[in-house]
Design a protein around this motif. Structure first.
Motif: not given
Length: 375
Positions: A48, A51-53, A56, A270-271
């Motif tokens: 997850s 994928r975000r890195w 998104g 997450a950022e």
């Protein structure tokens, strides 16, 4: 060379493209069924995050956010030192040096710059040698915290500050504690958060402790038993670890994401994590940070052999010292400060290892309350 130069972060597009390719082509491990997080960060969580890195996360937006703060580089003792420097513009401002630890960066303090400058502090935030843009490391020996403290004292001299205050966390707390020794008469007060027992020392006895301290002691003993793998590796075999941290962004992300998951009390965006991971990745500082740990531990062992000191207790360097203990810290005052050396002691029911990210309002208020008496 004593000059300072303005600095702006700009990662080449080729590096961004390379990161995207590597995140697309991750070679995932198999995971034994049913283990959860008992052996480290779970595979589902890493998929997850990757994928975000990859899909998104907008590095250019983070780059712009970081560049909103004035940044500079200078060379001290042959080493490039990167730092943020924000002047408040008020006459008689107290300069405040903020030093991060591992696996952190200068970026974690940016959220408390505005309340500090609004209250009359000039803020200086250096990157430790081998971290972020204080790279590459010119030679061995920069893991010695006395050397780092001396370099940061010289940085304050170059900025025109004869008198200053200092705060640090993790490794930064060690640097902060040494500043009064390397710059006698110049440091008006120091403040640290989360001092704890020496991790390679004995387990803590929990008998006779109050409820809150017993919980902290049990947490420390669990950490000592199950959570020191990263420290053993970085303090003994940083070169071997360096290949994975430099060649695999997923490996670098996992190496620090596990600590953000385990050492925080507040769910971070997450950022924030991905910004830190990006800083380590683009500057290849996962490896140099590991070598920093190795050298720091070697210096500490030599110091312990010479003095018989095993660490884990508070020192002041002859100036007032303040301490903040956040919810996930291992700090037990009767062990860390048995003689009542601290001039100020606060305990909070929120926050963890990265309070500037987790509870910036609490930390900013804590620093303003403590340092206000030493203007």
């Amino acid at each position: 060379m004593t000059e300072t130069k303005p600095f702006r972060i700009h990662v080449p597009q080729t590096d961004l493209d390379d990161l995207h390719r590597r995140l697309t082509d991750v070679r995932w491990p198999d995971e034994p069924p049913g283990i959860g997080s008992s052996r480290g960060i779970p595979l589902a969580d890493m998929r997850s995050l990757v994928r975000r890195w990859r899909d998104g996360f907008d590095w250019r937006a983070q780059e712009e956010r970081l560049n909103a703060f004035p940044q500079f580089v200078t060379e001290i003792d042959g080493q490039t030192i990167h730092y943020v420097h924000v002047r408040c513009g008020a006459p008689g401002a107290l300069p405040l040096l903020l030093t991060h630890g591992w696996p952190g960066s200068f970026a974690e303090f940016l959220g408390i710059v505005e309340p500090l400058t609004a209250d009359g502090y000039d803020v200086v935030i250096p990157s430790l040698p081998g971290f972020a843009f204080s790279t590459p490391v010119a030679e061995t020996g920069w893991g010695n915290l006395f050397r780092v403290a001396s370099a940061f004292a010289e940085l304050m001299t170059r900025l025109g500050y004869e008198r200053f205050a200092a705060h640090g966390s993790d490794v930064g707390a060690g640097v902060t504690g040494m500043l009064p020794m390397v710059a006698p008469g110049r440091v008006v007060a120091t403040h640290i958060n989360g001092p704890g027992p020496f991790p390679f020392g004995p387990a803590l006895e929990v008998g006779g402790l109050g409820e809150a301290d017993r919980v902290r002691a049990e947490r420390f003993n669990e950490f000592q038993r199950d959570g020191l793998g990263y420290l053993h590796l970085q303090s003994t075999r940083p070169s071997t670890l360096a290949y994975s941290l430099t060649d695999s962004p997923a490996g670098q992300l996992a190496w620090i994401a596990e600590k953000y998951a385990e050492w925080t009390d507040v769910d971070l965006p997450a950022e924030d994590l991905l910004t830190v991971a990006s800083l380590y990745w683009f500057t290849r500082s996962g490896a140099s940070a590991a070598h920093f740990t190795y050298e720091g531990m070697q210096a500490f062992r030599a110091f312990a052999e010479q003095t018989g000191e095993t660490g884990g207790t508070l020192s002041s360097g002859g100036v007032p010292v303040g301490v903040a203990v956040f919810a996930t810290d291992h700090t037990i005052r009767s062990l860390v400060d048995p003689t009542g050396l601290a001039a100020h002691w606060s305990e909070y029911d929120r926050g963890g290892h990265f309070p500037a990210l987790e509870v910036p309002g609490l930390l900013a208020g804590e620093l303003r309350a403590f340092f206000g008496a030493y203007r």
